[in-house]
Design a protein around this motif. Sequence first.
Motif, PDB file in Angstrom:
ATOM      1  N   SER A  85       0.836  -1.201   0.000  1.00  0.00           N
ATOM      2  CA  SER A  85       0.000   0.000   0.000  1.00  0.00           C
ATOM      3  C   SER A  85       0.868   1.247   0.000  1.00  0.00           C
ATOM      4  N   ALA A  98      -5.205   2.550   2.084  1.00  0.00           N
ATOM      5  CA  ALA A  98      -4.782   2.670   3.467  1.00  0.00           C
ATOM      6  C   ALA A  98      -3.638   1.726   3.792  1.00  0.00           C
ATOM      7  N   GLY A 100      -0.782  -0.020   6.465  1.00  0.00           N
ATOM      8  CA  GLY A 100      -0.936  -0.611   7.791  1.00  0.00           C
ATOM      9  C   GLY A 100      -1.794  -1.849   7.708  1.00  0.00           C
ATOM     10  N   ASP A 170      -4.106  -2.632  -5.479  1.00  0.00           N
ATOM     11  CA  ASP A 170      -3.433  -2.982  -4.223  1.00  0.00           C
ATOM     12  C   ASP A 170      -4.131  -4.210  -3.640  1.00  0.00           C
TER      13      ASP A 170
END
Length: 656
Positions: A85, A98, A100, A170
């Motif tokens: 990401s 996003a 994480g 992604d």
Amino acid sequence: MTEPEVSDAHAAPVGAGGGLLGTLERLRARLGALTLPLEGPGVDGARADRAAAAAQLDDYLLPRLRARSAPLLVVVGGSTGAGKSTLVNSLLGSEVTAPGVLRPTTRAPVLVHHPLDERWYSTERVLPGLARLTGHPGAGARGDDASIDAARALRLVASDALPRGLALLDAPDVDSVDVGNRRLAAQLLDAADLWLFVTTAARYADAVPWDVLHRAAARHAQVALVVDRVDPGTEEVVQDLRRMMDENGLPDAPLFLVPEAPLTDGLLPEQAVADVATWLTALGADAPAREAVATATRDGVVDDLVRRTRVLADAADVQVATDSRLRRTVAAAYDDAAAHVRAATSDGAMLRGEVLARWQELVGTGDLLRSVEQGVGRVRDALTGFFRGTPAPAPRVEQAIAHGLAAVVLDAADEAAERTHAAWRGDPAGAALLQGLDLARASTTLRAEVDAQVRGWQSDVLALVREQGQSRRGTARYLSFGVNVAGVSLMVLAFASTGGLTGIEVGIAGGTAVVAQKLLEAVFGDDAVRRLTVEARERLDARVTDLLAREAERYTAQLDALGAAQADGAELRAVAEDVERAARADRAARPAAASSGPSPAVGPALRGAGATRRGGTPGGTVSGTASGEQTPPADGATARRGWWRRLLGGHRRDGA
Ligand SMILES: Nc1nc2c(ncn2[C@@H]2O[C@H](COP(=O)(O)OP(=O)(O)O)[C@@H](O)[C@H]2O)c(=O)[nH]1
Ligand SMILES: [Mg+2]
């Protein structure tokens, strides 16, 4: 990107019939009809393979062939926390996806496309099984996927930071702890024209990603590798990685190094992603190169499908064989049951016990038999005298026969059910079919059905006798005393007859059958008795066969419902053959790879494109730099395919 290039978006499917698209559409229909319902060794794998092949067609191959000029779908894959990401965001210069690993299962994967390329992704043209979400999943949008299963959705984000002709997806982690996520990752990678596979210097040797890469390589999916977090002076990592790429069938794959660097607003420094950005930008701008990449992956997938289809054809054959094996078990048990009933009702075994007792009660043991032995004329007189005026106890014989007969049939049906049940239970396919069914005994309604059939047969026999009596002048008067007596006599005779031979001839049942036969012959004559006996026998056999066939159907209906017998391995093989032929023709008709070299980037370039330490030659390097630091040369001296070499600047790794 000019408009005509994408104008086939809504055109009618081309190549219906013998063309590659047409044959693949036929293959898709065949795969859809292939259900592989019967359990057995390897069938789980075959089912997964069938689903994967269907998905390969739906998600990738059919959309790709129907719209050859759709943007190149670059799927960013890799393991958890590899930096997928972050890489996507860094290439686009903003947080579109996003980073994480928080709540990874509740977030739909993000597909970034150029605003003008939206139509390629907003419909079910590609990845039809995934719902579409749109817009940025901003900080306040935490629960916005709640109504949709995130593992079955795709978030579309338009970004004009992306060159037209490219889309970036992604994907979820290939090693996600969540199985749905893992499957989605695999599905998305399978839909890719190009894999951008991200790993890290610390974890590049992990088994799971290599497993995934190995399978991609096996079917010639086009792959580029990105190694994140590379510290200066880690040459041995790169060499090791190159060795692994060679071993896993990826000797030609471009390898990009992203040096370790602090993130700013979650983004890597421009220079760190410069090489990836430059390369992707050049690829986006180079229609022939894009076509070459897409075609290479497509060819690999077609070949893979042909191979898979042949494996599935074998699985289809196994289904048919399993189906007939189970049916043979049923047929053997119930054929034996029918044979058993036939034997038990023709060898005189029925003429014992209760039947014999009631029969003797009817005909006596002395006078009648003696008159039978003295000749026909005397028999007639004796019969007339014997039965006149007394209520014939024939119904009691009939009843005893009915009981005995029903017991024989019920026993045989029970035995056949037990045998079939045991055989099916010992067979994985049969055992699965038996679940929740109570077939170990004859059906609960069988007793009533048998009783009805036995009564039906007895009426048949009486009707035969009555008919015979009416058809012959003079016999009616005998029948006036004994339709029932003649009827039970014929029943008794039927139980001592087989293959057209009657009791005396087969030498069984002694006096009982002999009396019955003499009695009937006295009334109807030899020929008629022979014919009547055969007819009575056949009626009985037909009714028993029918009863048992319906019992057997309790088993075969399970197979009918699944339709495994319809699996058509030969047809699948034929379609595979057609696909192979069409693919060959498609490849032969291809113009030799046009090699104009990368066009100057028109339109947007990805963030960092051209920002390499080597002075901005697009694709000139593979290893990136951060803060001007040297990172190790990444590529071995492996020959590259034409388009890769061109995109990578036409030379091998310097420093080699
Ligand atoms: N320092 C540094 N941190 C990174 C880099 N790439 C990713 N990260 C951090 O590593 C974590 C996981 O990265 P992410 O991009 O979410 O990985 P993904 O799971 O592969 O998508 C995040 O906290 C990122 O901020 C990098 O190249 N350098
Ligand atoms: Mg991620």
